[in-house]
Scaffold this motif. Structure first.
Motif, PDB file in Angstrom:
ATOM      1  N   GLY A 134       0.814  -1.210   0.000  1.00  0.00           N
ATOM      2  CA  GLY A 134       0.000   0.000   0.000  1.00  0.00           C
ATOM      3  C   GLY A 134       0.847   1.259   0.000  1.00  0.00           C
ATOM      4  N   PRO A 135       0.202   2.399  -0.220  1.00  0.00           N
ATOM      5  CA  PRO A 135       0.927   3.677  -0.243  1.00  0.00           C
ATOM      6  C   PRO A 135       1.411   4.075   1.157  1.00  0.00           C
ATOM      7  CG  PRO A 135      -1.425   4.064  -0.416  1.00  0.00           C
ATOM      8  CD  PRO A 135      -1.234   2.572  -0.466  1.00  0.00           C
ATOM      9  N   SER A 136       2.575   4.696   1.194  1.00  0.00           N
ATOM     10  CA  SER A 136       3.153   5.119   2.463  1.00  0.00           C
ATOM     11  C   SER A 136       3.052   6.630   2.624  1.00  0.00           C
ATOM     12  CB  SER A 136       4.613   4.675   2.551  1.00  0.00           C
ATOM     13  OG  SER A 136       5.382   5.317   1.555  1.00  0.00           O
ATOM     14  N   SER A 137       3.090   7.055   3.880  1.00  0.00           N
ATOM     15  CA  SER A 137       3.050   8.486   4.191  1.00  0.00           C
ATOM     16  C   SER A 137       3.652   8.698   5.573  1.00  0.00           C
ATOM     17  CB  SER A 137       1.612   9.016   4.139  1.00  0.00           C
ATOM     18  OG  SER A 137       0.792   8.333   5.067  1.00  0.00           O
ATOM     19  N   VAL A 138       3.788   9.974   5.942  1.00  0.00           N
ATOM     20  CA  VAL A 138       4.326  10.338   7.246  1.00  0.00           C
ATOM     21  C   VAL A 138       3.419  11.390   7.876  1.00  0.00           C
ATOM     22  CG1 VAL A 138       5.874  12.115   6.272  1.00  0.00           C
ATOM     23  CG2 VAL A 138       6.395  11.106   8.509  1.00  0.00           C
TER      24      VAL A 138
END
Length: 184
Positions: A134-138
């Motif tokens: 899945g897409p990653s983020s911070v």
């Protein structure tokens, strides 16, 4: 094959001697071309698996507490950092020895995670680590609702284990807590 003269020790950052700090930091510089002071700071504050042969540190990895957000849940994550083997000692099983020590700490967390180079993906997969699809983020420090995508890290994040009560959807978005330098 690991030499019988090699020993492995699990040490809290607070209990590392100044010499150990210097030896481990030197190992990171020898193993990685671009290991920064931020990278080093990410490896501190938890437990270190240190493999020694005599006074020489020949392999290292650490695990630190982080928070990951997945599907509306905040997971206690044991985040693996600074896994390295002295270049002249690679392919002797030392990296596996480090990872076995860190993976054994898994029951103390909801999940273990790490960010890997593409070259190391096969190593982690053979140990049972799964690539996060899945897409990653911070979660940034600029406000409670400020999440920034980290597409450059997509495909490099690996997880080990996970909550027994609710299996992880590896295709779901995943968000890490903020830190200076490389967030993953």
């Amino acid at each position: 094959m690991v030499s019988p003269r090699v020993s492995t020790e699990l040490i809290a950052t607070a209990h590392l001697s100044g010499e150990d700090h210097a030896r481990i930091r030197d190992l990171m510089g020898a193993a990685f071309e671009d290991f920064t002071d931020h990278d080093w700071s990410h490896a501190l504050g938890g437990l270190h698996a240190v493999v020694r042969e005599g006074d020489d540190v020949v392999a290292h990895g650490s695990i630190v507490l982080r928070r990951l957000l997945v599907e509306g849940r905040s997971l206690r994550c044991g985040y693996v950092e600074a896994v390295a083997v002295a270049p002249e000692r690679r392919r002797e099983g030392l990296g596996g020895q480090v990872m076995a020590e860190l993976e054994a700490l898994g029951p103390g967390y909801d999940v273990l995670a790490l960010s890997s180079t593409r070259d190391a993906t096969a190593f982690y997969r053979t140990r049972g680590w799964r690539v996060w699809r899945g897409p990653s983020s911070v979660l940034t420090p600029y406000g409670p609702d400020r999440i920034e995508p980290t597409p450059e890290d997509d495909g490099a994040i690996h997880v080990y284990g996970g909550p027994d009560d609710h299996p992880l959807d590896l295709d779901a978005p995943i968000t890490c807590d903020w830190r200076d330098g490389d967030v993953w």
